[in-house]
Scaffold this motif. Structure first.
Motif, PDB file in Angstrom:
ATOM      1  N   ASN A 165       9.335   1.832  -0.240  1.00 40.14           N
ATOM      2  CA  ASN A 165       9.021   3.103  -0.899  1.00 40.14           C
ATOM      3  C   ASN A 165       7.912   3.871  -0.172  1.00 40.14           C
ATOM      4  O   ASN A 165       7.171   4.634  -0.803  1.00 40.14           O
ATOM      5  CB  ASN A 165       8.612   2.852  -2.351  1.00 40.14           C
ATOM      6  CG  ASN A 165       9.787   2.524  -3.247  1.00 40.14           C
ATOM      7  OD1 ASN A 165      10.544   3.403  -3.654  1.00 40.14           O
ATOM      8  ND2 ASN A 165       9.961   1.249  -3.559  1.00 40.14           N
ATOM      9  N   ASP A 166       7.819   3.645   1.132  1.00 39.94           N
ATOM     10  CA  ASP A 166       6.822   4.351   1.950  1.00 39.94           C
ATOM     11  C   ASP A 166       5.413   4.192   1.406  1.00 39.94           C
ATOM     12  O   ASP A 166       4.622   5.149   1.338  1.00 39.94           O
ATOM     13  CB  ASP A 166       7.177   5.839   2.056  1.00 39.94           C
ATOM     14  CG  ASP A 166       8.477   6.073   2.806  1.00 39.94           C
ATOM     15  OD1 ASP A 166       8.751   5.303   3.753  1.00 39.94           O
ATOM     16  OD2 ASP A 166       9.218   6.997   2.438  1.00 39.94           O
ATOM     17  N   HIS A 197       4.335   3.746  -1.539  1.00 41.82           N
ATOM     18  CA  HIS A 197       4.068   4.386  -2.831  1.00 41.82           C
ATOM     19  C   HIS A 197       4.098   3.317  -3.916  1.00 41.82           C
ATOM     20  O   HIS A 197       5.088   2.598  -4.059  1.00 41.82           O
ATOM     21  CB  HIS A 197       5.091   5.484  -3.125  1.00 41.82           C
ATOM     22  CG  HIS A 197       4.970   6.659  -2.209  1.00 41.82           C
ATOM     23  ND1 HIS A 197       6.055   7.447  -1.851  1.00 41.82           N
ATOM     24  CD2 HIS A 197       3.897   7.184  -1.561  1.00 41.82           C
ATOM     25  CE1 HIS A 197       5.657   8.400  -1.024  1.00 41.82           C
ATOM     26  NE2 HIS A 197       4.354   8.254  -0.837  1.00 41.82           N
ATOM     27  N   ALA A 252      13.885  -2.458   2.776  1.00 35.41           N
ATOM     28  CA  ALA A 252      14.855  -2.168   1.718  1.00 35.41           C
ATOM     29  C   ALA A 252      15.872  -3.299   1.594  1.00 35.41           C
ATOM     30  O   ALA A 252      16.214  -3.730   0.484  1.00 35.41           O
ATOM     31  CB  ALA A 252      15.553  -0.843   1.998  1.00 35.41           C
ATOM     32  N   LEU A 286       9.368  -3.985  -1.809  1.00 40.58           N
ATOM     33  CA  LEU A 286       9.544  -2.706  -2.505  1.00 40.58           C
ATOM     34  C   LEU A 286       8.463  -1.705  -2.105  1.00 40.58           C
ATOM     35  O   LEU A 286       8.731  -0.501  -1.956  1.00 40.58           O
ATOM     36  CB  LEU A 286       9.508  -2.932  -4.017  1.00 40.58           C
ATOM     37  CG  LEU A 286      10.737  -3.607  -4.640  1.00 40.58           C
ATOM     38  CD1 LEU A 286      10.469  -3.944  -6.099  1.00 40.58           C
ATOM     39  CD2 LEU A 286      11.964  -2.700  -4.517  1.00 40.58           C
ATOM     40  N   TYR A 287       7.241  -2.192  -1.937  1.00 37.97           N
ATOM     41  CA  TYR A 287       6.122  -1.304  -1.574  1.00 37.97           C
ATOM     42  C   TYR A 287       6.389  -0.627  -0.229  1.00 37.97           C
ATOM     43  O   TYR A 287       6.237   0.589  -0.090  1.00 37.97           O
ATOM     44  CB  TYR A 287       4.831  -2.118  -1.529  1.00 37.97           C
ATOM     45  CG  TYR A 287       3.611  -1.326  -1.127  1.00 37.97           C
ATOM     46  CD1 TYR A 287       3.042  -0.403  -2.001  1.00 37.97           C
ATOM     47  CD2 TYR A 287       3.012  -1.519   0.122  1.00 37.97           C
ATOM     48  CE1 TYR A 287       1.908   0.321  -1.631  1.00 37.97           C
ATOM     49  CE2 TYR A 287       1.890  -0.809   0.485  1.00 37.97           C
ATOM     50  CZ  TYR A 287       1.339   0.110  -0.394  1.00 37.97           C
ATOM     51  OH  TYR A 287       0.224   0.828  -0.012  1.00 37.97           O
ATOM     52  N   THR A 295       4.517   1.738  -7.499  1.00 37.01           N
ATOM     53  CA  THR A 295       5.378   2.070  -8.632  1.00 37.01           C
ATOM     54  C   THR A 295       5.107   1.114  -9.785  1.00 37.01           C
ATOM     55  O   THR A 295       4.448   0.076  -9.621  1.00 37.01           O
ATOM     56  CB  THR A 295       6.865   1.967  -8.239  1.00 37.01           C
ATOM     57  OG1 THR A 295       7.161   0.588  -7.941  1.00 37.01           O
ATOM     58  CG2 THR A 295       7.176   2.842  -7.033  1.00 37.01           C
TER      59      THR A 295
END
Length: 394
Positions: free
Chosen positions: A198-199, A201, A167, A194-195, A203
């Motif tokens: 976001n655990d 996930h 993060a 970012l990947y 986006t």
């Protein structure tokens, strides 16, 4: 810092010298003035004595004149080496105080507004860090000292990723992109941060960043690896194999990560077999690219060459692309689905394609100086296609 203070001390000595030397010279000048005054007083006494003797009748007029002339010569002889001086308005205390205070004031202002922190950081970076945490701390201080340094932000983001702080890395990469522009490698690093932040996930923002990175550089390694991971996690094993094979082709033979990457490809292939499928045989379009002889003196060896295939109908975006340099020409390459710039747009799904080779000095795939194009052909053509870069890119 020792060198800094030593330099400051030498400057202080020089400043004192500029002020004190004239003062010392002033003292010598004062002594000259005192001696001259004494000589004048002696001259006046001698003249008065001669006048008294003349009045007493001891000297006649001629002897009086000779005596005065002799006294005048003696006065001139004693004073001719004396230097005239300007009247002194300042004493010794004030110039000395200023000579000391001004350099100290300048040093104080430098400590407040200057680059002492940058000097300390430079000296620290000259020594290897004892740990990753120490390196991260140094980079944080470097960013604090130079908040507009995109390079420091980039390396701080890499350090945060190594410490599994995605993060914070994502926030740092966003700042680096804002400062240095949307460079493919930084976009790829930003998308990866970012990947994981976001655990794992996927986006729309991550998709947009990887697509933009690969449009700027079809071989951007972080984006290729990330797309392979996302495809594997989404059980799209054939896509994962394609991305990872594309990445594997770029790694040097001695690269330690080749084994892990090949292991991922093997696991994806095993997943396909377990699911009742098999890795698909990739469509391979072979292309030989050459530079026209007339252009050899008009291009540079490090100019970028993009080789890509695009559908003859539909969107004009490339279906598959490779990035080379003029120095590699002539060269033969293969375009496959693994070279796709966007996952939904694949070479194998196009009926007819057109091959393009473009020289771009700016490194932008969609604009350049020189170009070579082929006639439309079937995407599954087996024969090697030939492209000659010979025309201005309009």
């Amino acid at each position: 810092m020792t060198e800094l203070w030593l330099g400051a001390g030498l400057l202080l000595v020089a400043a004192l010298g500029f002020v004190l030397i004239p003062i010392l010279r002033g003292h010598r000048q004062q002594r000259e003035e005192d001696r001259t005054a004494l000589n004048v007083a002696l001259y006046q006494e001698r003249v008065a004595e001669l006048s008294g003797q003349a009045e007493a009748g001891l000297l006649d007029a001629e002897q009086l004149q000779r005596g005065r002339a002799e006294a005048a010569r003696e006065l001139l002889a004693d004073t001719e080496s004396a230097e005239p001086g300007a009247p002194r308005k300042l004493g010794v205390a004030l110039p000395v105080a200023l000579a000391v205070a001004l350099p100290l004031a300048a040093m104080g202002l430098y400590l407040h507004f200057g680059a002492v922190e940058q000097i300390r950081l430079t000296q620290e970076f000259a020594r290897p860090p004892a740990s990753l945490a120490e390196m991260t701390t140094r980079l944080e201080r470097a960013v604090e000292a130079q908040p507009d340094s995109a390079e420091s932000l980039y390396f701080l983001g890499r350090a945060y990723m190594a410490e599994q702080r995605p993060a914070e890395a994502a926030a740092v990469y966003a700042r680096a992109v804002a400062l240095a522009g949307r460079q493919p490698d930084v976009l790829g690093q930003w998308a990866q941060a970012l990947y994981f932040a976001n655990d794992k996930h996927w986006t729309a923002q991550i998709q947009a960043l990887t697509a933009e990175a690969l449009q700027g550089d079809p071989n951007e390694v972080t984006s290729l690896g990330l797309l392979g991971i996302a495809a594997f996690e989404g059980q799209r094993y054939q896509e994962a194999i394609g991305y990872w094979q594309r990445l594997l082709a770029q790694l040097p033979a001695e690269d330690a990560s080749r084994a892990a990457l090949q292991g991922g490809i093997d696991r994806a292939a095993e997943k396909l077999r377990t699911a009742g499928g098999a890795p698909a045989t990739q469509l391979r379009l072979k292309v030989r690219v050459e530079l026209a002889a007339a252009l050899k003196d008009k291009v540079r060896a490090d100019d970028t060459v993009f080789v890509f295939a695009r559908a003859t109908s539909g969107p004009g975006a490339p279906l598959a692309a490779k990035r080379l340099t003029v120095a590699q020409l002539p060269v033969e390459v293969e375009l496959t689905d693994a070279d796709a710039m966007l996952a939904p747009m694949k070479l194998s799904r196009a009926g007819q394609v057109k091959l393009v080779a473009r020289i771009s000095r700016s490194g932008q795939p969609m604009q350049g100086e020189w170009i070579g194009q082929s006639a439309p052909m079937a995407s599954d053509t087996q024969a090697t296609a030939h492209l000659i870069i010979d025309s201005p890119d309009s």
